[in-house]
Structure formats: structure tokens, C-alpha cells
Motif scaffolding. Structure first.
Motif, PDB file in Angstrom:
ATOM      1  N   GLN A  89     -10.267 -57.457  22.760  1.00 42.21           N
ATOM      2  CA  GLN A  89      -9.140 -56.829  23.633  1.00 42.21           C
ATOM      3  C   GLN A  89      -8.153 -57.922  24.141  1.00 42.21           C
ATOM      4  O   GLN A  89      -6.835 -57.508  24.477  1.00 42.21           O
ATOM      5  CB  GLN A  89      -9.692 -56.303  25.081  1.00 42.21           C
ATOM      6  N   SER A 103      -8.539 -50.857  21.525  1.00 36.90           N
ATOM      7  CA  SER A 103      -8.734 -49.711  22.223  1.00 36.90           C
ATOM      8  C   SER A 103      -8.315 -48.307  21.080  1.00 36.90           C
ATOM      9  O   SER A 103      -8.990 -47.183  21.161  1.00 36.90           O
ATOM     10  CB  SER A 103      -7.960 -49.471  23.339  1.00 36.90           C
ATOM     11  N   GLU A 104      -7.744 -48.753  20.118  1.00 39.80           N
ATOM     12  CA  GLU A 104      -7.233 -47.565  19.126  1.00 39.80           C
ATOM     13  C   GLU A 104      -8.297 -47.646  18.019  1.00 39.80           C
ATOM     14  O   GLU A 104      -8.462 -46.709  17.391  1.00 39.80           O
ATOM     15  CB  GLU A 104      -5.835 -48.065  18.406  1.00 39.80           C
ATOM     16  N   ASN A 108     -13.241 -43.836  23.258  1.00 34.55           N
ATOM     17  CA  ASN A 108     -13.262 -44.181  24.634  1.00 34.55           C
ATOM     18  C   ASN A 108     -14.539 -44.202  25.297  1.00 34.55           C
ATOM     19  O   ASN A 108     -15.309 -43.389  25.284  1.00 34.55           O
ATOM     20  CB  ASN A 108     -12.150 -43.189  25.360  1.00 34.55           C
ATOM     21  N   ASP A 111     -17.004 -48.880  23.733  1.00 39.03           N
ATOM     22  CA  ASP A 111     -16.247 -50.179  23.341  1.00 39.03           C
ATOM     23  C   ASP A 111     -17.139 -51.023  22.564  1.00 39.03           C
ATOM     24  O   ASP A 111     -17.124 -51.670  21.670  1.00 39.03           O
ATOM     25  CB  ASP A 111     -15.711 -50.697  24.310  1.00 39.03           C
TER      26      ASP A 111
END
Length: 182
Positions: A89, A103-104, A108, A111
Motif C-alpha cells: 500500500q 486496493s485495485e 475490499n 486485503d
């Protein structure tokens, strides 16, 4: 000047027999060949191989990478640690060859689970997990390096490891080959 005439022969009984025999042979041959051609088609078990695959995540320890096959393709499922997630990240996305935020590349709220195709995007070799400068994957064939998010960070690979369609059925099960419907 001499006049030339062309003589068109009328069809004979022999011509009719040739045409009729050829037509009968074609129909008869197709009748005999069709079952053979049908026998070459894949059976139901083979067609089902493309069906979605359910994976139980319970036995996958943190830091472990599991390999499975779906539709003849190698898939990596990686249980990432908090440190691996933070490192992925914190990357400046603008510095990447194929810019994509972590995150793509994950679902959601999930992770810790990364699901990617398991072939290097350079020439299709299988990269080694938990290896390379970023402790993601290292391709031994030509030296491509991927981070813990499956993003290309070095070597000749042009793009990130692709993400197959998948969705979570529960906290401990996912289905590869089926996106979430909601």
C-alpha cells in the motif's frame, strides 16, 4: 473468313450416373464419418473443468502461497501478512511500470488475500513465490520481479500479474471463475 462454331455436348446417361453415384457416396460418407467426428468432442467432465472452483482458505497460513488450476491456468492465492499489505500500500503508484494501487488488486476488506494468475507476463514462466527484491515473486527465466501485490517492479515483464475473476462466499471461502453478483 471462316466461322467457328462451338459444339456443346448434351448430358449423357453416363454423366447422370457419375453425378448420382458421387451424391450417394457423399451422403453415405457423411453418415459414416459424423459419429467419428462427434467422438472427438470433449465429454461433460472436460467441459465442467471450466466451471468455477471453490477454495477453502482455512488451511492457508499467513505468508503462504497456494497454487491451484482453473481452466488450465495456474492461479496463486497468497495469504499476505500485515507487513506485506503495508509495503504494497505504501508504494508510489506513479513509479510503477503498470500503475495500479494495491486496493485495485484485492477485494475490499479482504486485503490479506491476493489472487493472481501464476505466469510471468513476459513469456509465461512460473515465478517463484516469496522471492525477489520485494519478497513477492521472482521469475527465474528472465529475471522479472513482482511485489507482494503482484505488480511488476523490474525485469522484462511488461504488465502486472493479471487477476482472475473471483469472489468471496464467506470469510474462509472464495470462488475462482465467478465475480460477486451483488
Amino acid at each position: 473468313m471462316a466461322e467457328t462454331t462451338t459444339h456443346v455436348a448434351e448430358p449423357t446417361r453416363r454423366d447422370f450416373l457419375y453425378i448420382a453415384t458421387g451424391a450417394a457416396a457423399a451422403v453415405g460418407g457423411a453418415t459414416l464419418v459424423w459419429p467419428f467426428i462427434q467422438s472427438l468432442a470433449p465429454d461433460a467432465a472436460t467441459k465442467a473443468a471450466g466451471a468455477p472452483v471453490e477454495v477453502d482458505l482455512t488451511p492457508i497460513a499467513e505468508g503462504q502461497i497456494v497454487k491451484i488450476f482453473w481452466r488450465g491456468n495456474l492461479i496463486f492465492i497468497r495469504h499476505r501478512s500485515a507487513q506485506e499489505i503495508k509495503a504494497a500500500q505504501d508504494v508510489n503508484v506513479a513509479s510503477l511500470r503498470d500503475p495500479q494501487a494495491d486496493s485495485e488488486r484485492v477485494k475490499n476488506g479482504k486485503d490479506q488475500w491476493l489472487v493472481v494468475y501464476g505466469n510471468c507476463t513476459h513469456l509465461g514462466c512460473v515465478p517463484l513465490g516469496n522471492a525477489g527484491e520485494y519478497n513477492g515473486w521472482f521469475c527465474p527465466c528472465h529475471g522479472s520481479v513482482f511485489d507482494t501485490s503482484g505488480r511488476v517492479r523490474g525485469g522484462p515483464a511488461p504488465i502486472n500479474l493479471p487477476i482472475p475473476p473471483y469472489s468471496f462466499v464467506s470469510d474462509t471461502k472464495l470462488i475462482i471463475g465467478q465475480e460477486a453478483t451483488a
